[in-house]
Design a protein around this motif. Structure first.
Motif, PDB file in Angstrom:
ATOM      1  N   GLY A 203       0.777  -1.229   0.000  1.00  0.00           N
ATOM      2  CA  GLY A 203       0.000   0.000   0.000  1.00  0.00           C
ATOM      3  C   GLY A 203       0.808   1.278   0.000  1.00  0.00           C
ATOM      4  N   HIS A 204       2.109   1.207  -0.292  1.00  0.00           N
ATOM      5  CA  HIS A 204       2.932   2.415  -0.252  1.00  0.00           C
ATOM      6  C   HIS A 204       2.639   3.352  -1.413  1.00  0.00           C
ATOM      7  CE1 HIS A 204       5.418   0.925  -3.540  1.00  0.00           C
ATOM      8  NE2 HIS A 204       6.000   2.096  -3.555  1.00  0.00           N
ATOM      9  N   LYS A 205       2.115   2.841  -2.472  1.00  0.00           N
ATOM     10  CA  LYS A 205       1.925   3.611  -3.697  1.00  0.00           C
ATOM     11  C   LYS A 205       0.428   3.815  -3.947  1.00  0.00           C
ATOM     12  CE  LYS A 205       3.456   3.355  -8.499  1.00  0.00           C
ATOM     13  NZ  LYS A 205       4.219   2.563  -9.465  1.00  0.00           N
ATOM     14  N   ASP A 206       0.073   4.952  -4.519  1.00  0.00           N
ATOM     15  CA  ASP A 206      -1.315   5.189  -4.898  1.00  0.00           C
ATOM     16  C   ASP A 206      -1.678   4.189  -5.987  1.00  0.00           C
ATOM     17  OD1 ASP A 206      -3.809   6.094  -5.659  1.00  0.00           O
ATOM     18  OD2 ASP A 206      -3.053   7.943  -6.579  1.00  0.00           O
ATOM     19  N   LEU A 207      -2.622   3.320  -5.698  1.00  0.00           N
ATOM     20  CA  LEU A 207      -2.989   2.262  -6.630  1.00  0.00           C
ATOM     21  C   LEU A 207      -4.157   2.649  -7.526  1.00  0.00           C
ATOM     22  CD1 LEU A 207      -2.563  -0.779  -4.239  1.00  0.00           C
ATOM     23  CD2 LEU A 207      -0.980   0.034  -5.978  1.00  0.00           C
ATOM     24  N   GLY A 208      -4.489   3.915  -7.574  1.00  0.00           N
ATOM     25  CA  GLY A 208      -5.595   4.380  -8.405  1.00  0.00           C
ATOM     26  C   GLY A 208      -5.458   4.006  -9.862  1.00  0.00           C
ATOM     27  N   GLN A 209      -4.230   3.976 -10.352  1.00  0.00           N
ATOM     28  CA  GLN A 209      -4.023   3.622 -11.757  1.00  0.00           C
ATOM     29  C   GLN A 209      -4.296   2.145 -12.036  1.00  0.00           C
ATOM     30  OE1 GLN A 209       0.128   3.787 -13.048  1.00  0.00           O
ATOM     31  NE2 GLN A 209       0.735   3.779 -10.891  1.00  0.00           N
ATOM     32  N   TYR A 210      -4.436   1.357 -10.964  1.00  0.00           N
ATOM     33  CA  TYR A 210      -4.692  -0.076 -11.115  1.00  0.00           C
ATOM     34  C   TYR A 210      -6.119  -0.425 -10.703  1.00  0.00           C
ATOM     35  CZ  TYR A 210       0.410   0.026 -11.030  1.00  0.00           C
ATOM     36  OH  TYR A 210       1.721   0.315 -11.268  1.00  0.00           O
TER      37      TYR A 210
ATOM     38  N   TYR B 281      -8.624  -1.398 -12.229  1.00  0.00           N
ATOM     39  CA  TYR B 281      -9.239  -2.524 -12.922  1.00  0.00           C
ATOM     40  C   TYR B 281      -8.781  -3.869 -12.352  1.00  0.00           C
ATOM     41  CZ  TYR B 281      -4.802  -1.872 -15.334  1.00  0.00           C
ATOM     42  OH  TYR B 281      -3.477  -1.679 -15.612  1.00  0.00           O
ATOM     43  N   VAL B 282      -7.999  -3.846 -11.279  1.00  0.00           N
ATOM     44  CA  VAL B 282      -7.522  -5.067 -10.640  1.00  0.00           C
ATOM     45  C   VAL B 282      -8.137  -5.167  -9.250  1.00  0.00           C
ATOM     46  CG1 VAL B 282      -5.476  -6.282  -9.783  1.00  0.00           C
ATOM     47  CG2 VAL B 282      -5.331  -4.905 -11.844  1.00  0.00           C
ATOM     48  N   LYS B 283      -8.610  -6.362  -8.892  1.00  0.00           N
ATOM     49  CA  LYS B 283      -9.029  -6.572  -7.508  1.00  0.00           C
ATOM     50  C   LYS B 283      -7.774  -6.416  -6.666  1.00  0.00           C
ATOM     51  CE  LYS B 283     -10.510 -10.064  -4.301  1.00  0.00           C
ATOM     52  NZ  LYS B 283     -10.745 -11.481  -4.083  1.00  0.00           N
ATOM     53  N   THR B 284      -7.773  -5.494  -5.725  1.00  0.00           N
ATOM     54  CA  THR B 284      -6.572  -5.184  -4.981  1.00  0.00           C
ATOM     55  C   THR B 284      -6.731  -5.518  -3.506  1.00  0.00           C
ATOM     56  OG1 THR B 284      -6.135  -3.362  -6.499  1.00  0.00           O
ATOM     57  CG2 THR B 284      -4.890  -3.385  -4.457  1.00  0.00           C
ATOM     58  N   ASP B 285      -5.772  -6.255  -2.974  1.00  0.00           N
ATOM     59  CA  ASP B 285      -5.714  -6.551  -1.558  1.00  0.00           C
ATOM     60  C   ASP B 285      -4.449  -5.913  -1.018  1.00  0.00           C
ATOM     61  OD1 ASP B 285      -7.971  -8.442  -1.216  1.00  0.00           O
ATOM     62  OD2 ASP B 285      -6.842  -9.525  -2.736  1.00  0.00           O
ATOM     63  N   PHE B 286      -4.521  -5.396   0.207  1.00  0.00           N
ATOM     64  CA  PHE B 286      -3.369  -4.742   0.796  1.00  0.00           C
ATOM     65  C   PHE B 286      -2.855  -5.522   1.989  1.00  0.00           C
ATOM     66  CE2 PHE B 286      -5.774  -1.370  -1.205  1.00  0.00           C
ATOM     67  CZ  PHE B 286      -4.793  -0.735  -1.930  1.00  0.00           C
ATOM     68  N   GLN B 287      -1.555  -5.633   2.072  1.00  0.00           N
ATOM     69  CA  GLN B 287      -0.888  -6.109   3.273  1.00  0.00           C
ATOM     70  C   GLN B 287      -0.051  -4.930   3.732  1.00  0.00           C
ATOM     71  OE1 GLN B 287       1.379  -9.500   2.159  1.00  0.00           O
ATOM     72  NE2 GLN B 287      -0.400 -10.814   1.976  1.00  0.00           N
ATOM     73  N   ILE B 288      -0.549  -4.199   4.695  1.00  0.00           N
ATOM     74  CA  ILE B 288       0.120  -2.974   5.101  1.00  0.00           C
ATOM     75  C   ILE B 288       0.852  -3.205   6.410  1.00  0.00           C
ATOM     76  CG2 ILE B 288      -0.205  -0.557   5.708  1.00  0.00           C
ATOM     77  CD1 ILE B 288      -2.660  -0.585   3.883  1.00  0.00           C
ATOM     78  N   GLY B 289       2.152  -2.924   6.410  1.00  0.00           N
ATOM     79  CA  GLY B 289       2.968  -3.102   7.599  1.00  0.00           C
ATOM     80  C   GLY B 289       2.723  -2.009   8.625  1.00  0.00           C
ATOM     81  N   ARG B 290       3.190  -2.251   9.822  1.00  0.00           N
ATOM     82  CA  ARG B 290       3.094  -1.253  10.892  1.00  0.00           C
ATOM     83  C   ARG B 290       4.053  -0.099  10.613  1.00  0.00           C
ATOM     84  NH1 ARG B 290       4.180  -5.687  15.262  1.00  0.00           N
ATOM     85  NH2 ARG B 290       4.643  -6.816  13.400  1.00  0.00           N
ATOM     86  N   ALA B 291       3.779   1.036  11.204  1.00  0.00           N
ATOM     87  CA  ALA B 291       4.613   2.227  11.000  1.00  0.00           C
ATOM     88  C   ALA B 291       6.060   1.961  11.379  1.00  0.00           C
ATOM     89  CB  ALA B 291       4.057   3.403  11.801  1.00  0.00           C
ATOM     90  N   SER B 292       6.291   1.129  12.381  1.00  0.00           N
ATOM     91  CA  SER B 292       7.662   0.843  12.817  1.00  0.00           C
ATOM     92  C   SER B 292       8.458   0.087  11.763  1.00  0.00           C
ATOM     93  CB  SER B 292       7.640   0.043  14.119  1.00  0.00           C
ATOM     94  OG  SER B 292       7.006  -1.205  13.917  1.00  0.00           O
ATOM     95  N   CYS B 293       7.768  -0.503  10.788  1.00  0.00           N
ATOM     96  CA  CYS B 293       8.454  -1.284   9.757  1.00  0.00           C
ATOM     97  C   CYS B 293       8.841  -0.428   8.568  1.00  0.00           C
ATOM     98  CB  CYS B 293       7.546  -2.394   9.247  1.00  0.00           C
ATOM     99  SG  CYS B 293       7.110  -3.551  10.517  1.00  0.00           S
TER     100      CYS B 293
END
Length: 121
Positions: A96-103, A105-117
């Motif tokens: 999730g670091h990048k704005d995925l708006g351009q994608y 048309y893809v079903k998108t799932d996020f694995q977002i790390g903690r802020a400490s990572c």
């Protein structure tokens, strides 16, 4: 063999559909200690364009597939757009670091790390 972590994507597939996990790179901008890829501990690498096109030819021989695109961080892969344009259902797993708006048309799932990572590589 399908990893247990991503098995949930394949359990719901229509009968006869082949689930393919496509690890496009091992590059990531974070150093999350819980990450199964541990990309920051390895030399940076990604699938070459020639290898990618070879895989496209292999995909054509399979009647029904569902791609799960991952890596390290797949949005850092230089040929991601070519994969996303393939006419197959697909899931993009990203931190999730990048704005995925351009994608959109893809079903998108996020694995977002903690802020400490989010220590930059």
């Amino acid at each position: 063999m399908i990893s247990k972590m991503h098995q949930c994507y394949f359990e719901k597939l229509e009968r006869g559909t082949v689930g393919i996990e496509l690890y496009v790179n091992n590059i990531c901008q974070y150093k999350c200690p819980f990450c199964f890829v541990r990309a920051w501990r390895q030399p940076k690498a990604f699938i070459s364009k020639d290898r990618l096109h070879y895989l496209f030819d292999v995909f054509k021989t399979i009647p029904k597939i569902h791609l799960v695109i991952l890596g390290g961080e797949p949005t850092l892969y230089p040929y991601l757009q070519e994969i996303l344009l393939l006419p197959y259902p697909k899931t993009l797993i990203s931190n999730g670091h990048k704005d995925l708006g351009q994608y959109q048309y893809v079903k998108t799932d996020f694995q977002i790390g903690r802020a400490s990572c989010r220590e930059r590589v």
